[in-house]
Motif scaffolding. Sequence first.
Motif, mmCIF file in Angstrom:
data_model
loop_
_atom_site.group_PDB
_atom_site.id
_atom_site.type_symbol
_atom_site.label_atom_id
_atom_site.label_comp_id
_atom_site.label_asym_id
_atom_site.label_seq_id
_atom_site.Cartn_x
_atom_site.Cartn_y
_atom_site.Cartn_z
ATOM 1 N N VAL A 14 63.744 90.757 62.281
ATOM 2 C CA VAL A 14 64.515 90.679 61.047
ATOM 3 C C VAL A 14 63.990 89.501 60.233
ATOM 4 C CG1 VAL A 14 66.801 90.267 60.072
ATOM 5 C CG2 VAL A 14 66.557 91.717 62.090
ATOM 6 N N GLN A 15 63.693 89.760 58.952
ATOM 7 C CA GLN A 15 63.133 88.713 58.090
ATOM 8 C C GLN A 15 63.861 88.690 56.748
ATOM 9 O OE1 GLN A 15 58.893 89.995 58.256
ATOM 10 N NE2 GLN A 15 58.480 87.966 59.117
ATOM 11 N N GLY A 16 64.365 87.528 56.390
ATOM 12 C CA GLY A 16 64.952 87.323 55.078
ATOM 13 C C GLY A 16 66.114 88.240 54.756
ATOM 14 N N LEU A 17 66.918 88.580 55.765
ATOM 15 C CA LEU A 17 68.004 89.538 55.577
ATOM 16 C C LEU A 17 69.111 88.934 54.715
ATOM 17 C CD1 LEU A 17 68.881 92.398 56.482
ATOM 18 C CD2 LEU A 17 70.105 91.309 58.372
ATOM 19 N N ALA A 18 69.583 89.702 53.740
ATOM 20 C CA ALA A 18 70.656 89.242 52.856
ATOM 21 C C ALA A 18 71.553 90.411 52.498
ATOM 22 C CB ALA A 18 70.085 88.617 51.580
ATOM 23 N N LYS A 19 72.833 90.103 52.307
ATOM 24 C CA LYS A 19 73.786 91.106 51.844
ATOM 25 C C LYS A 19 74.750 90.464 50.872
ATOM 26 C CE LYS A 19 75.859 95.016 51.416
ATOM 27 N NZ LYS A 19 75.182 96.136 50.716
ATOM 28 N N ARG A 20 74.782 91.021 49.644
ATOM 29 C CA ARG A 20 75.682 90.533 48.607
ATOM 30 C C ARG A 20 76.600 91.671 48.163
ATOM 31 N NH1 ARG A 20 70.674 88.260 47.677
ATOM 32 N NH2 ARG A 20 70.032 90.025 46.373
ATOM 33 N N PHE A 21 77.874 91.359 48.031
ATOM 34 C CA PHE A 21 78.863 92.341 47.618
ATOM 35 C C PHE A 21 79.366 92.002 46.211
ATOM 36 C CE2 PHE A 21 79.189 92.341 52.267
ATOM 37 C CZ PHE A 21 79.131 93.704 52.538
ATOM 38 N N PRO A 22 79.322 92.954 45.290
ATOM 39 C CA PRO A 22 79.894 92.692 43.960
ATOM 40 C C PRO A 22 81.413 92.641 44.028
ATOM 41 C CG PRO A 22 79.155 94.976 44.134
ATOM 42 C CD PRO A 22 78.725 94.293 45.397
ATOM 43 N N MET A 23 81.988 91.694 43.331
ATOM 44 C CA MET A 23 83.431 91.506 43.304
ATOM 45 C C MET A 23 83.985 91.886 41.930
ATOM 46 S SD MET A 23 83.805 90.518 46.379
ATOM 47 C CE MET A 23 85.499 89.934 46.430
ATOM 48 N N PRO A 24 85.299 92.110 41.820
ATOM 49 C CA PRO A 24 85.879 92.464 40.522
ATOM 50 C C PRO A 24 85.676 91.356 39.487
ATOM 51 C CG PRO A 24 87.420 92.927 42.315
ATOM 52 C CD PRO A 24 86.295 92.149 42.910
ATOM 53 N N ARG A 25 85.468 91.777 38.252
ATOM 54 C CA ARG A 25 85.318 90.814 37.155
ATOM 55 C C ARG A 25 86.639 90.106 36.881
ATOM 56 N NH1 ARG A 25 82.019 95.111 35.260
ATOM 57 N NH2 ARG A 25 79.876 94.426 34.784
ATOM 58 N N GLU A 26 86.551 88.833 36.594
ATOM 59 C CA GLU A 26 87.741 88.078 36.225
ATOM 60 C C GLU A 26 88.134 88.337 34.770
ATOM 61 O OE1 GLU A 26 87.007 84.016 37.091
ATOM 62 O OE2 GLU A 26 86.878 84.315 39.268
ATOM 63 N N ARG A 27 87.140 88.650 33.941
ATOM 64 C CA ARG A 27 87.384 89.008 32.540
ATOM 65 C C ARG A 27 86.698 90.331 32.256
ATOM 66 N NH1 ARG A 27 85.291 83.953 32.173
ATOM 67 N NH2 ARG A 27 83.502 84.749 31.004
ATOM 68 N N LEU A 28 87.202 91.061 31.277
ATOM 69 C CA LEU A 28 86.721 92.415 31.007
ATOM 70 C C LEU A 28 85.220 92.454 30.783
ATOM 71 C CD1 LEU A 28 87.347 95.386 30.531
ATOM 72 C CD2 LEU A 28 87.825 94.842 28.126
ATOM 73 N N PHE A 29 84.706 91.534 29.997
ATOM 74 C CA PHE A 29 83.270 91.532 29.702
ATOM 75 C C PHE A 29 82.561 90.346 30.354
ATOM 76 C CE2 PHE A 29 85.288 93.751 26.099
ATOM 77 C CZ PHE A 29 84.666 94.991 26.251
ATOM 78 N N GLY A 30 83.212 89.735 31.313
ATOM 79 C CA GLY A 30 82.610 88.601 31.999
ATOM 80 C C GLY A 30 81.630 89.044 33.067
ATOM 81 N N PRO A 31 80.869 88.097 33.617
ATOM 82 C CA PRO A 31 79.914 88.434 34.679
ATOM 83 C C PRO A 31 80.643 88.874 35.941
ATOM 84 C CG PRO A 31 80.128 86.060 34.453
ATOM 85 C CD PRO A 31 80.896 86.655 33.324
ATOM 86 N N ARG A 32 79.990 89.735 36.702
ATOM 87 C CA ARG A 32 80.565 90.195 37.968
ATOM 88 C C ARG A 32 80.214 89.194 39.073
ATOM 89 N NH1 ARG A 32 82.426 95.032 40.005
ATOM 90 N NH2 ARG A 32 81.864 96.129 38.097
ATOM 91 N N PRO A 33 81.203 88.564 39.701
ATOM 92 C CA PRO A 33 80.893 87.625 40.793
ATOM 93 C C PRO A 33 80.274 88.364 41.986
ATOM 94 C CG PRO A 33 83.164 87.383 40.025
ATOM 95 C CD PRO A 33 82.642 88.638 39.434
ATOM 96 N N MET A 34 79.410 87.671 42.705
ATOM 97 C CA MET A 34 78.764 88.234 43.885
ATOM 98 C C MET A 34 79.143 87.402 45.109
ATOM 99 S SD MET A 34 77.130 90.844 42.730
ATOM 100 C CE MET A 34 76.029 91.272 44.069
ATOM 101 N N LEU A 35 79.637 88.070 46.122
ATOM 102 C CA LEU A 35 79.960 87.412 47.385
ATOM 103 C C LEU A 35 78.773 87.568 48.325
ATOM 104 C CD1 LEU A 35 83.293 87.523 49.335
ATOM 105 C CD2 LEU A 35 81.134 87.825 50.527
ATOM 106 N N THR A 36 78.181 86.469 48.726
ATOM 107 C CA THR A 36 77.031 86.493 49.638
ATOM 108 C C THR A 36 77.540 86.398 51.070
ATOM 109 O OG1 THR A 36 75.614 85.452 47.974
ATOM 110 C CG2 THR A 36 74.871 85.382 50.269
#
Length: 333
Positions: A14-36
């Motif tokens: 296994v090399q450089g394994l990563a998993k990020r989950f998109p989270m709900p936006r805090e504002r309608l047109f705001g950026p989508r937070p990512m949970l690593t």
Amino acid sequence: MSATLHQTAPILKVQGLAKRFPMPRERLFGPRPMLTAVADVSFDLAAGETLAVVGESGCGKSTVGNLVLNLLKPSAGVIAFEGEDLSRANAARWRARRQDLQLVFQDSRGALDPRLTIDRQVAEGLEIHRMGAPSERLERARHMLGAVGLGGNLMGRYPHELSGGQQQRAVIARALVLEPKLMVCDEPVAALDVSVQAQVVNLLQDLQSAYGLTYLFISHDLSVVRHVADRVAVMYLGRFVEVASRDALFSKPAHPYSRALIGAVPAARSRHGRRVQPVALHGEPPSPLFPPQGCALNPRCPFATDLCRQERPDLRPLPGGGFVACHHAENLT
């Protein structure tokens, strides 16, 4: 750097394994937070070896197991099994490989179908993968149930008629009947009584010797890990912070977080009977949505310096063997 102590070609790399989950936006047109959940995890696993992954709840250890088995798709990284990159394999290729990589669940009751007898459930995997003649599958399933201690009239019972330990043995038999090479054991004894835990752990070790199995063993129970592991990877906030042989980790852990985990367990003593000097960590683990700058442990670590607060340490080899992600590992007292 790949955290391994072995020179032979690994069965799993296994090399450089990563998993990020998109989270709900805090504002309608705001950026989508990512949970690593997993970030830049690398390791090798040799055939016949048991690598244990330990850490607090929510550190990402179960996610690593799910990524290895393709139950989750990685955001980045390579998962190579027997030299074949499976991180980008299609569904047909994974189906062909599925019998080689199996999972032992923590919740054995939830993993079993309440409508089928145990022997039918074990035989079902053989049918799905078209292994053996149809007339032989049930007999083969019953033979495997006998190998895990569920012989006689137990094999014809439904899951609710079995104890927790017996249910876990059935789950192990269902995975083992497919003749896998690698088994991911995700907290396989966490839900069992202590006396039953010992029986299941001994069974897993006996099966490993008999069938040449390789284990990725995920657990928060260091007393169990010390009994089963060849090597241990300590995980914190999605990253490996230390990887070492079992004896080296339990006798002289190099990372403050490893010392805190081992020092908190009464049974975790070195081979010479001396207790590991415990480290008192302050507060709770930070949110993976908002990890601290620098070393992720620095807000809780009594040894943290300005360097720790500014620069994240990489996993690096130690002179005596093993790997650690700590700027001051050689100087800790």
